[in-house]
Each structure stands twice: as structure tokens, then as C-alpha cells.
Design a protein around this motif. Structure first.
Motif, PDB file in Angstrom:
ATOM      1  N   UNK A 191       0.928  -1.218  -0.018  1.00  0.00           N
ATOM      2  CA  UNK A 191      -0.028  -0.029  -0.001  1.00  0.00           C
ATOM      3  C   UNK A 191       0.796   1.352  -0.110  1.00  0.00           C
ATOM      4  N   UNK A 192       1.995   1.198   0.543  1.00  0.00           N
ATOM      5  CA  UNK A 192       2.854   2.440   0.798  1.00  0.00           C
ATOM      6  C   UNK A 192       4.122   2.563  -0.319  1.00  0.00           C
ATOM      7  N   UNK A 193       4.020   1.606  -1.029  1.00  0.00           N
ATOM      8  CA  UNK A 193       5.230   1.492  -2.175  1.00  0.00           C
ATOM      9  C   UNK A 193       4.447   1.397  -3.755  1.00  0.00           C
ATOM     10  N   UNK A 194       3.590   0.271  -3.668  1.00  0.00           N
ATOM     11  CA  UNK A 194       2.786   0.259  -5.001  1.00  0.00           C
ATOM     12  C   UNK A 194       3.030  -1.460  -5.457  1.00  0.00           C
ATOM     13  N   UNK A 195       3.195  -1.742  -6.531  1.00  0.00           N
ATOM     14  CA  UNK A 195       3.289  -3.154  -7.233  1.00  0.00           C
ATOM     15  C   UNK A 195       4.822  -3.535  -7.035  1.00  0.00           C
ATOM     16  N   UNK A 196       5.088  -4.522  -6.721  1.00  0.00           N
ATOM     17  CA  UNK A 196       6.269  -5.113  -6.673  1.00  0.00           C
ATOM     18  C   UNK A 196       6.523  -6.468  -7.380  1.00  0.00           C
ATOM     19  N   UNK A 228      -9.949  -8.146  -7.589  1.00  0.00           N
ATOM     20  CA  UNK A 228      -9.903  -6.735  -7.767  1.00  0.00           C
ATOM     21  C   UNK A 228     -10.495  -5.895  -6.656  1.00  0.00           C
ATOM     22  N   UNK A 229     -11.722  -6.397  -6.138  1.00  0.00           N
ATOM     23  CA  UNK A 229     -12.105  -5.667  -4.779  1.00  0.00           C
ATOM     24  C   UNK A 229     -11.263  -5.799  -3.561  1.00  0.00           C
ATOM     25  N   UNK A 230     -10.568  -6.886  -3.102  1.00  0.00           N
ATOM     26  CA  UNK A 230      -9.584  -6.950  -2.285  1.00  0.00           C
ATOM     27  C   UNK A 230      -8.481  -5.973  -2.253  1.00  0.00           C
ATOM     28  N   UNK A 231      -8.008  -5.836  -3.740  1.00  0.00           N
ATOM     29  CA  UNK A 231      -6.920  -5.142  -4.146  1.00  0.00           C
ATOM     30  C   UNK A 231      -7.285  -3.584  -3.471  1.00  0.00           C
ATOM     31  N   UNK A 232      -8.234  -2.984  -3.920  1.00  0.00           N
ATOM     32  CA  UNK A 232      -8.854  -1.656  -3.766  1.00  0.00           C
ATOM     33  C   UNK A 232      -9.249  -1.638  -2.114  1.00  0.00           C
ATOM     34  N   UNK A 233      -9.814  -2.613  -1.602  1.00  0.00           N
ATOM     35  CA  UNK A 233     -10.021  -2.556  -0.241  1.00  0.00           C
ATOM     36  C   UNK A 233      -8.547  -2.504   0.596  1.00  0.00           C
ATOM     37  N   UNK A 234      -8.089  -3.121   0.251  1.00  0.00           N
ATOM     38  CA  UNK A 234      -6.490  -3.135   0.862  1.00  0.00           C
ATOM     39  C   UNK A 234      -5.828  -1.778   0.840  1.00  0.00           C
ATOM     40  N   UNK A 236      -7.340   1.170   0.373  1.00  0.00           N
ATOM     41  CA  UNK A 236      -8.069   2.250   1.061  1.00  0.00           C
ATOM     42  C   UNK A 236      -8.104   2.055   2.207  1.00  0.00           C
ATOM     43  N   UNK A 237      -7.893   0.981   2.848  1.00  0.00           N
ATOM     44  CA  UNK A 237      -8.042   0.705   4.653  1.00  0.00           C
ATOM     45  C   UNK A 237      -7.258   1.688   5.130  1.00  0.00           C
ATOM     46  N   UNK A 238      -6.068   2.011   4.972  1.00  0.00           N
ATOM     47  CA  UNK A 238      -5.207   3.016   5.811  1.00  0.00           C
ATOM     48  C   UNK A 238      -5.927   4.182   5.746  1.00  0.00           C
ATOM     49  N   UNK A 239      -6.966   4.733   4.871  1.00  0.00           N
ATOM     50  CA  UNK A 239      -7.613   5.827   4.609  1.00  0.00           C
ATOM     51  C   UNK A 239      -8.983   5.894   5.162  1.00  0.00           C
ATOM     52  N   UNK A 240      -9.624   4.719   5.233  1.00  0.00           N
ATOM     53  CA  UNK A 240     -11.086   4.764   5.539  1.00  0.00           C
ATOM     54  C   UNK A 240     -11.409   4.024   6.882  1.00  0.00           C
ATOM     55  N   UNK A 241     -10.405   3.169   7.277  1.00  0.00           N
ATOM     56  CA  UNK A 241     -10.578   2.318   8.557  1.00  0.00           C
ATOM     57  C   UNK A 241     -11.152   0.944   8.115  1.00  0.00           C
TER      58      UNK A 241
END
Length: 260
Positions: A191-196, A228-234, A236-241
Motif C-alpha cells: 500500500x505504501x510502495x505500489x506493485x512489486x 480486484x475488490x480486495x486490492x482496492x479495499x487493501x 483504501x483501508x489506511x484511509x477509511x479504516x
């Protein structure tokens, strides 16, 4: 404010749009995000506005019964309002339609409430987000169309929100090696770096799913849509809880497609 911007919502811009005169902000384009009772007869209203982002106002008398009571502002309807007052909590007056309303029902309604919850959790008060405002308006318009693909529409808006927050990632290349994303490759998401490029197993996702999110393409399998849903939730989680979204209950009352 340029006429072309307001034409994106199907309206023209009067000459005094968004001017300030003796403590009154005139003709602010807005959508209702949430309402709640305030005192005996009024409402506290959270708005997404074009030029001020998320704001909270009072609408006096909106809960009183009688011919003189002002109509309650409706969610998902493009509106304009005037803000009156000099303090932090202003009063919304002269709330009028900006363009035709978006009448959402069923799971489209649940998606609309999910978008509202996302915004209320992620945005900072009174921080302008004009591009996100338009993305929200366009998403509502898409939700009124027949045979809408909910998952893809939600992912597009979630990505727009991440970009607006300044935490969007590069979907086209890996952050550690700069290599282009390959459809059949397995990648790690940070989430902080991107795609590895190096798959550590922390949060794995296929290049096929990443490519679909990047290009706003439909995904054929339920497994890929869930991914795809899990990617976006992952992301977003630091920003929406991590608290459960209330709109999920409304969504589950129907029969949601896999991965929405």
C-alpha cells in the motif's frame, strides 16, 4: 468558474456563480452525503461540494411539519445551495435542483450509499476535490443505466478517490524494478510502495487483475472480480479504516454479484 466545467453537469454558469457577498456563498454545486437530526426541527447535513469539498451545514426547519417547512435535500440529486453565516457551522439556504435527479434503487442505491460512506471516511473537511466531485456525479449517472457492471464502476471510483488523496499507485509498472505489468505474472502489492516484482506472498495479485483495474476493463471470472475488490479495499483501508460499512447491509439484502 468556467462554463465548460458546469456543462459537465448539464448546466450553464450564471455570472454570480460561487461569488462571496457579505458572508454568503452563492450558488454552490453540491450533493448530499448524509443527514441527521439537529435540535428540535432542523437537520445537520454533510455535503460534497464542487469548490469546498466536504462541508457540514445546518438546514433550519427541515424537520418541522407544515407548508412553510423547507423540503429535505435528497441524496444523489445534483443541487445548488447558498451558505449563510460567518462561523464554522453555516446554514444552507435556497437549496435548488442543479440538473435532473438520479433515482437509484436496489443495488444501485446500495452502491450510492457506499460511495457516500467512502467520502465521509476518507475526505478532509473543506478541502476542494473538484475532479472527485465530477467523478462522483458521473458514477451516479452510470448507476442509473441498465445492465451496469457494479464492480467495475466501484473500482473506478475507488481508484479516483485514491488519486485524489495523493496515494494512488502506478498501475502500469512495478515500483521496485520499473518493469511493465505482465498479464500472467503474479505480483506483490504494498500500500505504501505500489506493485512489486518480487512475489513475497504478503498480498499477491495477478497482472491480469492489475491491468483490468488500470484500464477500467471488465473481469470475466468471479475470482478475478473478488481479487480486484480486495486490492482496492487493501489500498483504501489506511484511509477509511476497517469498520464495516453500513451500506454493506443494504447491499446484502439483495443478491450482489461476485466481487462487487
Amino acid at each position: 468558474m468556467m462554463n465548460g466545467q458546469f456543462n459537465r453537469l448539464g448546466i450553464s454558469c450564471p455570472s454570480n456563480y460561487l461569488t462571496i457577498n457579505q458572508g454568503e456563498f452563492v450558488g454552490i454545486a453540491a450533493f448530499v452525503l448524509h443527514t441527521r437530526p439537529w435540535r428540535d426541527t432542523s437537520l445537520m447535513v454533510d455535503w460534497l461540494t464542487l469548490d469546498h469539498g466536504w462541508i457540514t451545514t445546518v438546514q433550519r426547519g427541515a424537520r418541522q411539519i407544515g407548508k412553510k417547512s423547507p423540503p429535505r435535500p435528497m441524496a444523489f440529486h445534483p443541487l445548488t445551495l447558498h451558505l449563510v453565516g460567518r462561523g464554522a457551522l453555516k446554514t444552507a439556504t435556497q437549496i435548488e435542483p442543479l440538473s435532473r435527479p438520479h433515482w437509484l434503487k436496489g443495488q444501485a442505491l446500495a452502491v450510492g450509499f457506499y460511495l457516500n460512506e467512502l467520502l465521509l471516511r476518507a475526505l478532509h473537511r473543506e478541502a476542494p476535490v473538484p475532479e472527485l466531485f465530477y467523478s462522483y456525479a458521473q458514477t451516479l449517472e452510470a448507476l442509473t443505466q441498465p445492465a451496469v457492471e457494479f464492480g467495475g464502476l466501484i473500482r473506478r471510483f475507488e481508484r479516483a478517490l485514491l488519486d485524489e488523496l495523493g496515494v494512488g499507485i502506478d498501475w502500469q509498472a512495478t515500483a521496485d524494478s520499473g518493469e511493465a505489468i505482465l498479464l500472467d505474472q503474479l505480483y506483490t502489492l504494498d500500500a505504501e510502495v505500489g506493485i512489486l516484482r518480487n512475489n513475497t506472498g504478503k498480498f499477491s495479485v495477478t497482472g491480469r487483475v492489475l491491468h483490468a483495474i488500470a484500464e477500467h476493463l471488465p473481469l470475466e471470472t468471479a475470482q478475478d472480480r473478488r481479487s480486484a475488490r480486495d486490492v482496492m479495499h487493501y489500498l483504501l483501508r489506511p484511509h477509511v479504516g476497517s469498520a464495516v460499512f453500513h451500506s454493506r447491509a443494504l447491499w446484502q439484502s439483495g443478491t450482489p454479484p461476485e466481487g462487487a
